[in-house]
Enzyme design. Structure first.
Site, short mmCIF file in Angstrom:
data_model
loop_
_atom_site.label_atom_id
_atom_site.label_comp_id
_atom_site.label_asym_id
_atom_site.label_seq_id
_atom_site.Cartn_x
_atom_site.Cartn_y
_atom_site.Cartn_z
N MET A 139 0.86 -1.11 -0.11
CA MET A 139 -0.11 0.02 0.09
C MET A 139 0.80 1.33 -0.09
O MET A 139 0.44 2.49 0.50
CB MET A 139 -0.83 0.10 1.25
CG MET A 139 -1.90 -0.96 1.11
SD MET A 139 -3.67 -0.77 2.00
CE MET A 139 -3.11 -0.66 3.45
N HIS A 199 8.95 1.19 3.45
CA HIS A 199 9.93 1.04 4.69
C HIS A 199 10.95 -0.26 4.45
O HIS A 199 10.60 -0.94 3.31
CB HIS A 199 9.55 1.37 5.99
CG HIS A 199 8.57 0.14 6.22
ND1 HIS A 199 8.63 -1.16 6.17
CD2 HIS A 199 7.10 0.35 6.62
CE1 HIS A 199 7.69 -1.77 6.44
NE2 HIS A 199 6.61 -0.98 6.87
N HIS A 257 9.32 -3.41 3.65
CA HIS A 257 8.78 -3.76 2.05
C HIS A 257 9.97 -4.01 1.24
O HIS A 257 9.98 -4.97 0.38
CB HIS A 257 8.04 -2.42 1.69
CG HIS A 257 6.83 -1.99 2.40
ND1 HIS A 257 6.83 -0.74 3.20
CD2 HIS A 257 5.68 -2.33 2.42
CE1 HIS A 257 5.62 -0.73 3.70
NE2 HIS A 257 4.88 -1.68 3.19
N ASP A 288 2.23 -9.45 8.88
CA ASP A 288 0.96 -9.62 8.79
C ASP A 288 0.57 -11.08 8.46
O ASP A 288 0.13 -11.67 7.38
CB ASP A 288 0.32 -8.94 7.39
CG ASP A 288 0.41 -7.41 7.58
OD1 ASP A 288 -0.44 -6.83 8.14
OD2 ASP A 288 1.70 -6.98 7.18
N VAL A 312 10.66 -7.35 9.74
CA VAL A 312 11.95 -6.43 9.86
C VAL A 312 11.83 -5.65 11.07
O VAL A 312 10.52 -4.89 10.99
CB VAL A 312 12.30 -5.68 8.53
CG1 VAL A 312 13.62 -4.73 8.81
CG2 VAL A 312 12.69 -6.71 7.32
N ARG A 356 2.38 2.44 9.88
CA ARG A 356 1.75 3.26 10.77
C ARG A 356 2.68 3.91 11.73
O ARG A 356 2.11 4.56 12.67
CB ARG A 356 0.50 2.46 11.40
CG ARG A 356 -0.64 2.28 10.26
CD ARG A 356 -1.76 1.43 10.88
NE ARG A 356 -2.85 1.60 10.03
CZ ARG A 356 -3.19 0.54 9.27
NH1 ARG A 356 -2.60 -0.42 9.12
NH2 ARG A 356 -4.32 0.81 8.37
P1 AMP Z 1 1.33 -3.15 3.60
O1 AMP Z 1 2.03 -1.91 2.51
O2 AMP Z 1 1.42 -2.63 5.06
O3 AMP Z 1 0.08 -3.52 2.98
O4 AMP Z 1 2.37 -4.32 3.35
C1 AMP Z 1 2.92 -4.81 2.25
C2 AMP Z 1 3.75 -5.89 2.62
O5 AMP Z 1 4.68 -5.59 3.22
C3 AMP Z 1 2.89 -7.20 3.35
O6 AMP Z 1 3.24 -8.39 2.90
C4 AMP Z 1 3.49 -6.93 4.77
O7 AMP Z 1 3.38 -8.06 5.40
C5 AMP Z 1 5.03 -6.61 4.40
N1 AMP Z 1 5.19 -5.75 5.73
C6 AMP Z 1 5.05 -4.66 6.33
N2 AMP Z 1 5.54 -4.28 7.37
C7 AMP Z 1 6.84 -5.45 7.37
C8 AMP Z 1 7.86 -5.39 8.08
N3 AMP Z 1 8.22 -4.73 9.06
N4 AMP Z 1 8.73 -6.95 7.76
C9 AMP Z 1 8.40 -7.58 6.84
N5 AMP Z 1 7.33 -7.43 5.98
C10 AMP Z 1 6.47 -6.31 6.21
#
Ligand code: AMP
Length: 283
Positions: free
Chosen positions: A34, A38, A41, A154, A180, A191
């Site tokens: 989304m 960071h 990702h 997640d 991470v 967030r």
């Molecule tokens: P999001 O942009 O929050 O929908 O996350 C996109 C992808 O990045 C999802 O597969 C998340 O599980 C992964 N993700 C988000 N934060 C982390 C993190 N700290 N470590 C590893 N993967 C992450």
């Protein structure tokens, strides 16, 4: 040498790119996001580039995974900055579809992964996983990747996507990637930027509580009620009172258990002010 990835916003163009790549025998690895990227990702993107010749990263803030009153409107949107971060990595395409192309008026089809979607975060975010599964399936259908990388951060989402892929006979490998974390232990999240300095500091104890539960389990305590009690006590001592849940469940089915064993998942969701944070650890 790395170069700036190609940005594609049109669904048709994305489909043509994928079709062409596949007809040439290329393998595509896909990382759905989304945005507000960071290091978490970026680690997924690095994994993707080891698993295929071409990497596609999508950036789409999915409105149907946000429940009423959640942070859809204030969610960070910075496509330029995100593309900049990706330009240091081996990314071929950044897919940035328009809301109206993904969810045109009159869209009526949804995917539900019953059971898995209803526990843990599903209780507190009604409709969330239905929104996630629907949009991930649509992205899979547009991009037709050979594999896709999802973060263990997640965890429930990862399990739901694996189940969807299996149940719906999708020929897509799902690759899990480890969480991470900051040095404090706090899991990186788009967030985290909502947190005040003081909340950020307190948030470090979420992973402390999870780590302590794992340690006590390894030292021989298997009673789930007891382990959860210890975790909740640590969170409260550290000033984290607003706990949506702290649970230990089967690591695959996410079913409730009474006695913990290796492979079970300890999952937690808390609120610091208006910010909801999740984390987990595998026993
Ligand atoms: P999001 O942009 O929050 O929908 O996350 C996109 C992808 O990045 C999802 O597969 C998340 O599980 C992964 N993700 C988000 N934060 C982390 C993190 N700290 N470590 C590893 N993967 C992450």
């Amino acid at each position: 040498m790395n170069s700036s990835p190609r940005q594609i916003s049109s669904v048709g163009e994305m489909q043509r790119f994928s079709l062409d790549a596949r007809s040439k025998g290329h393998k595509i690895s896909f990382v759905p996001t989304m945005g507000a990227l960071h290091e978490g990702h970026l680690s997924l993107v690095r994994t993707a580039s080891e698993r295929a010749d071409l990497v596609v990263v999508s950036i789409f803030v999915n409105p149907i995974q946000f429940a009423e009153g959640e942070d859809y409107d204030k969610y960070t949107r910075d496509i330029e900055g995100d593309i900049q971060k990706l330009s240091d990595l081996n990314v071929d395409v950044v897919f940035t579809p328009e809301l109206n192309d993904i969810l045109p008026p009159g869209h009526k089809s949804y995917v539900e992964v019953t059971g898995l979607q209803d526990c843990l975060c599903g209780v507190f975010r009604p409709g969330h996983f239905r929104g996630v599964a629907t949009i991930v399936l649509k992205l899979f259908n547009i991009i037709v990747p050979d594999n896709a990388v999802f973060g263990e951060k997640d965890y429930q989402q990862l399990k739901i996507i694996q189940k969807m892929v299996n149940d719906l006979n999708l020929d897509i490998g799902i690759i899990p990637a480890p969480i991470v974390r900051e040095d404090s232990g706090l899991a990186l999240s788009s967030r985290n930027c909502y947190l005040t300095g003081e909340q950020h500091k307190r948030a470090g104890s979420i992973s402390t509580a999870l780590g302590r539960i794992k340690k006590i389990f390894e030292d021989g305590t298997t009673d789930v009620e007891k382990l959860v009690e210890i975790g909740v006590k640590i969170l409260k001592e550290k000033g984290i009172d607003d706990i949506d849940y702290l649970e230990i469940r089967d690591g695959n089915s996410l079913e409730e258990i009474n006695s913990a064993s290796r492979g079970n998942i300890v999952a937690v969701a808390v609120r610091l002010g208006n910010t909801r944070l999740i984390d987990n650890i595998k026993l």
